[in-house]
Design an enzyme around this catalytic site. Structure first.
Site, PDB file in Angstrom:
ATOM      1  N   THR B  94      -5.592   0.365  -3.478  1.00  0.00           N
ATOM      2  CA  THR B  94      -5.156  -0.570  -2.436  1.00  0.00           C
ATOM      3  C   THR B  94      -6.023  -1.812  -2.544  1.00  0.00           C
ATOM      4  OG1 THR B  94      -4.451   1.220  -1.003  1.00  0.00           O
ATOM      5  CG2 THR B  94      -4.847  -0.898   0.035  1.00  0.00           C
ATOM      6  N   LYS B 170       2.370  -2.142   0.263  1.00  0.00           N
ATOM      7  CA  LYS B 170       1.371  -1.138   0.653  1.00  0.00           C
ATOM      8  C   LYS B 170       0.564  -1.615   1.865  1.00  0.00           C
ATOM      9  CE  LYS B 170      -2.002   1.901   0.714  1.00  0.00           C
ATOM     10  NZ  LYS B 170      -1.828   3.241   1.292  1.00  0.00           N
ATOM     11  N   LYS B 239     -10.460  -3.184   6.464  1.00  0.00           N
ATOM     12  CA  LYS B 239     -10.271  -3.853   5.171  1.00  0.00           C
ATOM     13  C   LYS B 239      -8.800  -4.137   4.905  1.00  0.00           C
ATOM     14  CE  LYS B 239      -9.510  -1.826   1.397  1.00  0.00           C
ATOM     15  NZ  LYS B 239      -9.375  -1.080   0.134  1.00  0.00           N
TER      16      LYS B 239
END
Lengths: 292, 292, 292, 292
Positions: B94, B170, B239
């Site tokens: 990711t 994502k 994040k």
């Protein structure tokens, strides 16, 4: 049971019909009398006035908003004046927590019993007896109301003993749906401006972690910009978010996401969105990104 | 196929094991060599360095963040220098859209092929080959990668031809989940302060319109204030929201709900939430309401 | 002029005293009669009831909120029933735009004249005749009221012909101040956590581009965490932001910064801030940063 | 003192000229050499390269952004390699807190002294020596730099001993101004849709409690929709809010108002606002209200 039914709109008509089907003796009343005719054809009595719907064991109200509910409860001919002692008022309208509190107190003072019983579900679910009923009131009153509640919904959930709690849960549900619409709107604005086809994106969402009907339904409307006809009109969504915020204010609960939704609805309405489905707020993120 | 695998953390170990089970010849590399041992016991080769994992048809990277991916791709011993012409880099980490853009350009310049293939799913899903794979890249590269992608997931969704599109999707998925957590947190703060039991509320939600697993899972954690152990730690959630906002900034897409989530995560971390599950942001609405 | 004055709180007492000093014949009325005594000592007449204050050319009302203004205007003994035709009602209270609209219509129907004249300034400014008066109403009514308006303030600004416009401007002013408090609160939370002394920071602000009294005053309170005694109590600030948002809702104007302020005030009140100055919302950014 | 000056844009040219006027020996360097000519005419030396500007007691840098400052400090010919031990680097650019931290460490490692000295003021203020200088660094370094700082500004404020603190204060100042712009934009959208003339509204604000120059200046631009030519362009405002948010993220300080400003700037830029003054975000509230 002998039950009055007040408010024969899209929701109420289906609910009253299901009370009839369950074998209850239903007396209906509507401001526009013509709406009573189909139910009379199915066996209902038509009351000439509000008091005429208040002569049984219970009366169910299913009306548009606070003002309509206050109009039928207050005054010389209203429910508070007309219902016999011990009779039930079952309120299924989506109203404010504050009005539900006032009705709780007023019915208690009048010796009547009050059950708050808002529902989850749209008119087609009401007609098919597939509503979810959220019931709050003291246990004995809920038990007395149960045969009626079960006749109108496929499941009855007791929320708490204080009737306003059910209204709060109902409002929170619409807040949750609107939140998901906003989240989908932002996500779709982001990925679409990043080059992903919106329909393809929705297939990916629903094919992976986000297969819930609410995502499929509202995601599809947003992806296709298909906001008419309105299944649930934007002003109703705006009203419910307003009521959720008002409840939060009374309880001193900050609700930043609800505040964001409030501003989304106001912007939608300011741009002529009164006739659109409430999911049209899901297009505003794309508009703000210059990609409407 | 002959494939290298770099990054044997909780996710990567399961993915590499499934590549082995599917019959591929897997050479693994991890900064901490001990993590390679269980896979070697299952038939993998252990590479002594990054270049040793770059001698097959493809290399899969599954690392913690942008910095880790840059560390293995750049430099004299990195993937860009080591992969043969025409070989595939399948990036499942990711990472930011910006890094994905840089890798797309760098691999093209180096004559290599780049497929972005982030996944939805947690370590247990990785181990059971139940990941959803989001694949983006040119058609020919995705077809070449498909045997590997199908070995690690139960479904492969092609997103678009530009690899960064998969990273964007994502990130948007994690944004959607965090949005639902926030919505549940506000709703629960509201109804709980209004007298509704949180567990009862969750039963009502999941029993009516909100039966999706994400509501059940995160709603339960919020209702029970059960934020440890962390299934997905708060700093990782922070994040990902940061990366979604950064993508929005680059594309000029305002994301007010993501901004709200940003501030929620910062407040959580400011109060010592580093070890908590990311769903702990769902308690902040109650805290702000003085009802923590 | 012969003028009645209703509402002898901290603001009203000073305003009524200045009407006396300017030579007007003032009849005062207050729910708690003792508050009239100092003004009677200065030459005012004390009315025994509302009607007694409605026998002159004009009546000024300066009350706490909508409910108080409705209480003195409605009913058999209220202003609408008691004021002679052509007499002026000058409303200086900070009330909702919606109430101002209702009063405009009701006074017109009763053949009376209505001037909305809220003020900027605190009790000490009221006592020293340093208020700024925001006047809205038709030109002729404002000219008739001008000798009174000039007696209570150092400057009179005409806003528009529709009386509610003055209430809107008044509410917008309090919104602006609260916005500056929030901005200062966030800025101070940021620099303080970054190692800058708060008092030193305020010196820098006021010594450079931000020398305005509002920055000096509220910045100082925030820097010193000095929120008691309340110059303007938090519940009053919360009320005014609520009224600004309600006006925005009626006009369909989204106000995201006002929504943020709303949530700040609710959080402050939820944590027991009822007795604090409204600038205490300026500490919430630091609290959210774990640095309270 | 013997001082180098790097960066002769609108701000830097005026600052370097004032150093000359104060009697310092100034060697200037600019990527585009032609910009040095007017200063050479006033007595400056022109350096052929960066190193040529690094031979005195100090060097001042006044550049556009982080990238430009990194370009002149790093590398074989950069300041870190070229400045003699003990020499001063005075950084007046508006840069990130993170870069200021890196420069602090790098200059210390190189045995040089670093003073962060961003300024408040526009090019005309720079030319007239009316800047406010925010200086941070250890006391001895600031004292060494003081003759230079006093030559470029009308007042020097010491912020703290850590150089990045001055950058944080500078960013917070731009955040405060942008916050006031947003507040004015919302207030003006509200009152204008409520029937108040915008120019009249601004007269009332500046004539009562809001007479500060920032209100007068930006309120006027918003009232007149006069966003060109740009005094401070929207992309620069967006950059500074981004840097403020980044500083907040590093310090774990949620900044909801800054997040709102972020989204405002992105929406402005998404709609083609790159050439507009940053105060154009003050029109977005009216746009959202359908009243643009």
């Amino acid at each position: 049971m002998r039950v009055g039914f007040i408010g024969l709109g899209n929701m109420g008509s289906g609910m009253a019909a299901n009370l009839l089907k369950a074998g209850h003796a239903v007396t209906v009343y509507n401001r526009t009398p013509a709406k009573a005719e189909p139910l009379v054809a199915e066996g209902a009595q038509a009351a000439a006035d509000l008091a005429g719907a208040c002569r049984g064991d219970a009366v169910v109200t299913m009306l548009a908003d606070d003002a309509a509910v206050e109009a039928v409860t207050q005054g010389e001919a209203g429910l508070l004046a007309s219902l016999p002692p011990g009779a039930l008022h079952i309120s299924s309208s989506t109203i404010s927590v504050a009005l539900s509190e006032r009705l709780t107190a007023a019915h208690a003072a009048a010796g009547q019993r009050f059950v708050s019983a808002p529902v989850f579900g749209r008119p087609d679910a009401a007609a098919r007896r597939e509503l979810f009923v959220l019931a709050a009131g003291d246990d004995e009153a809920i038990e007395a109301a149960r045969p009626l509640l079960e006749a109108i919904g496929k499941a009855v959930f007791t929320v708490a003993e204080a009737p306003p709690a059910a209204n709060l849960v109902k409002l929170s549900g619409n807040f949750l749906i609107a939140s998901i619409i906003e989240a989908l709107g932002e996500a779709m604005a982001l990925v679409a401006k990043g080059g992903v086809d919106r329909e393809r994106y929705l297939e990916i969402l629903t094919g992976t972690l986000f297969g819930a009907p609410v995502v499929r339904t509202y995601g599809g409307l947003i992806a296709r910009r298909q906001f008419q006809p309105a299944g649930f009109a934007a002003p109703l969504g705006q009203k419910d978010i307003r009521l959720a915020l008002a409840a939060g204010e009374a309880l001193r609960v900050p609700l930043p996401l609800a505040s964001l939704l409030r501003d989304r609805f106001l912007s939608l309405l300011a741009h002529g969105g009164d006739q659109l489905d409430w999911s049209a707020i899901g297009q505003l993120a794309a508009r703000d990104a210059g990609d409407a």
